[in-house]
Design an enzyme around this catalytic site. Sequence first.
Site, mmCIF file in Angstrom:
data_model
loop_
_atom_site.group_PDB
_atom_site.id
_atom_site.type_symbol
_atom_site.label_atom_id
_atom_site.label_comp_id
_atom_site.label_asym_id
_atom_site.label_seq_id
_atom_site.Cartn_x
_atom_site.Cartn_y
_atom_site.Cartn_z
ATOM 1 N N LYS A 135 95.030 83.768 -12.746
ATOM 2 C CA LYS A 135 95.913 83.589 -14.101
ATOM 3 C C LYS A 135 95.419 84.370 -15.337
ATOM 4 O O LYS A 135 96.124 84.572 -16.298
ATOM 5 C CB LYS A 135 95.852 82.072 -14.369
ATOM 6 C CG LYS A 135 96.816 81.180 -13.380
ATOM 7 C CD LYS A 135 96.609 79.788 -13.787
ATOM 8 C CE LYS A 135 97.465 78.838 -12.840
ATOM 9 N NZ LYS A 135 96.719 78.652 -11.634
ATOM 10 N N HIS B 285 99.991 81.927 -16.807
ATOM 11 C CA HIS B 285 100.238 80.712 -15.725
ATOM 12 C C HIS B 285 101.840 80.426 -15.764
ATOM 13 O O HIS B 285 102.558 80.279 -16.863
ATOM 14 C CB HIS B 285 99.599 79.599 -16.616
ATOM 15 C CG HIS B 285 99.546 78.456 -16.036
ATOM 16 N ND1 HIS B 285 100.424 78.070 -14.591
ATOM 17 C CD2 HIS B 285 99.094 76.814 -16.060
ATOM 18 C CE1 HIS B 285 100.218 76.761 -14.118
ATOM 19 N NE2 HIS B 285 99.542 76.156 -15.158
ATOM 20 N N PHE C 198 100.528 68.481 -14.580
ATOM 21 C CA PHE C 198 100.568 67.505 -15.163
ATOM 22 C C PHE C 198 101.116 66.165 -14.454
ATOM 23 O O PHE C 198 101.923 66.445 -13.326
ATOM 24 C CB PHE C 198 101.575 67.619 -16.346
ATOM 25 C CG PHE C 198 100.910 68.208 -17.650
ATOM 26 C CD1 PHE C 198 99.694 68.882 -17.626
ATOM 27 C CD2 PHE C 198 101.759 68.613 -18.615
ATOM 28 C CE1 PHE C 198 99.163 69.522 -18.670
ATOM 29 C CE2 PHE C 198 100.997 68.929 -19.631
ATOM 30 C CZ PHE C 198 99.886 69.773 -19.730
ATOM 31 N N CYS D 254 102.528 72.047 -12.281
ATOM 32 C CA CYS D 254 101.941 73.365 -11.958
ATOM 33 C C CYS D 254 101.507 73.349 -10.427
ATOM 34 O O CYS D 254 100.996 74.348 -9.915
ATOM 35 C CB CYS D 254 100.885 73.511 -12.719
ATOM 36 S SG CYS D 254 101.352 73.443 -14.630
ATOM 37 N N GLU E 253 87.644 71.336 -12.180
ATOM 38 C CA GLU E 253 88.069 71.969 -10.738
ATOM 39 C C GLU E 253 86.732 72.417 -10.084
ATOM 40 O O GLU E 253 86.285 72.007 -8.913
ATOM 41 C CB GLU E 253 88.717 73.204 -10.980
ATOM 42 C CG GLU E 253 89.217 73.823 -9.759
ATOM 43 C CD GLU E 253 90.041 75.230 -9.683
ATOM 44 O OE1 GLU E 253 90.694 75.512 -8.699
ATOM 45 O OE2 GLU E 253 90.408 75.539 -10.809
ATOM 46 N N HIS F 141 92.711 77.266 -9.304
ATOM 47 C CA HIS F 141 93.798 77.056 -10.360
ATOM 48 C C HIS F 141 92.948 77.531 -11.583
ATOM 49 O O HIS F 141 94.208 78.239 -12.409
ATOM 50 C CB HIS F 141 93.835 75.806 -10.378
ATOM 51 C CG HIS F 141 95.092 75.306 -11.181
ATOM 52 N ND1 HIS F 141 96.410 75.444 -10.937
ATOM 53 C CD2 HIS F 141 95.155 74.160 -12.280
ATOM 54 C CE1 HIS F 141 97.329 74.900 -11.972
ATOM 55 N NE2 HIS F 141 96.445 74.399 -12.842
#
Length: 413
Positions: free
Chosen positions: A334, A339, A399, A162, A313, A302
């Site tokens: 998002k 996403h 990831f 991502c 975050e 994010h």
Amino acid sequence: MTKRIVVTGIGATSALGGTAPENWANLLAGVSGTRTLTHDWVAEHQLPVTFAAEASVRPEEVLPRHEAKRLDPSVQFAMIAAREAWEDAGAPDVAPERLGIDWATGIGGLWTLLDAWDTLREKGPRRVMPLTVPMLMPNAGAGNLSLYFGAKAFARTVVSACASSTESIANAYEHLQDDLADIVIAGGAESAIHPITMASFASAQALSRRNDDPQHASRPGAIDRDGFVMGEGGAALVMETEEHAKARGAKIYAYVVGGGVSADSYHITGNDPEGHGAARAVEQALAQAGASPDEVTHINAHATSTPVGDPNEYGALRRVFGDRIDEIPVSATKASTGHLLGGTGALEAVFTILALRDRVAPPTINMTEPDPAVPFKLSGETQPLGDGPQLAISNSFGFGGHNAVVAFRSYDG
């Protein structure tokens, strides 16, 4: 000597619209792109999550049929976004050897791969398409964009989950600084709303399960958030040196002033709860921009709406900004778009650029009760950014422990 890099064209297609202006208008209006899925495979496979943020304009409505059938859906979205950005930039006349592609995806040709597997099992090897490998390979986006635009400087691919397309923008900035091209098309795309990804993300407890209320499922920063919403689409930026842009009379949206890339080396799916890696990526972006944290006036977070990711975050940004993080207007877009995995960073970069242009932070929809562990300055309404120079960052984490951040300054020329 550090060159001044500018954005002269933008393109986007997502659940909010088929063009960048449509995406921006619907984002500001607080539209949710999430809907209940109507595909037969949802019931066939008894998926525990029955909704996603599918692109509102389907690629087959835009691309000629003969072209679309030779491209995986992820590359179809890449083509749509990049062509819009190129036209928006004025379709510049540039030598092929001075035009580069920095493109990204998180998964690549998922639909092509799994459709080919089904064909092999059901009909045998002779029925598998000869173009299967060129369509499924992760670099198909960069390769096809290079072919379409005649880009011969380079055609590079980032695959960092991502964080992918934010990293592609950071790379494009450096490639322009290194004089490897005069113009770079940067961005990313993804098409992974597929039974296998829906099932696997759900099995990992990463997706929201609000099947009865999909439009309000993505709730970044809210205390009752329960996971992210799968999205799809793509976005592209045309980037070049300010000198090159002005010489051809191009309009300029914003400056790209820096990027930061780091790794957590913590866990294959979870990010570092201490936020060291993410904080370093922010610090690198600001250092490359020659800026201090006090100059940042807006953040596109994010903020996926997962129970663990959002507070992590916040903790990372608090390491960089201290108490001031609670005062900076933050947007978690998002909530509206879902996403887009490897395409999400480029889309959020477009939103960050337009936020600087219009001096407004877009709303974060679906804010119910804020989580005290995520006290970002989020709002269900637009937040004014004020007059004067603006500096914004856009964050992406993926990831594998990938962190990527890109910084933009407003253009006031």
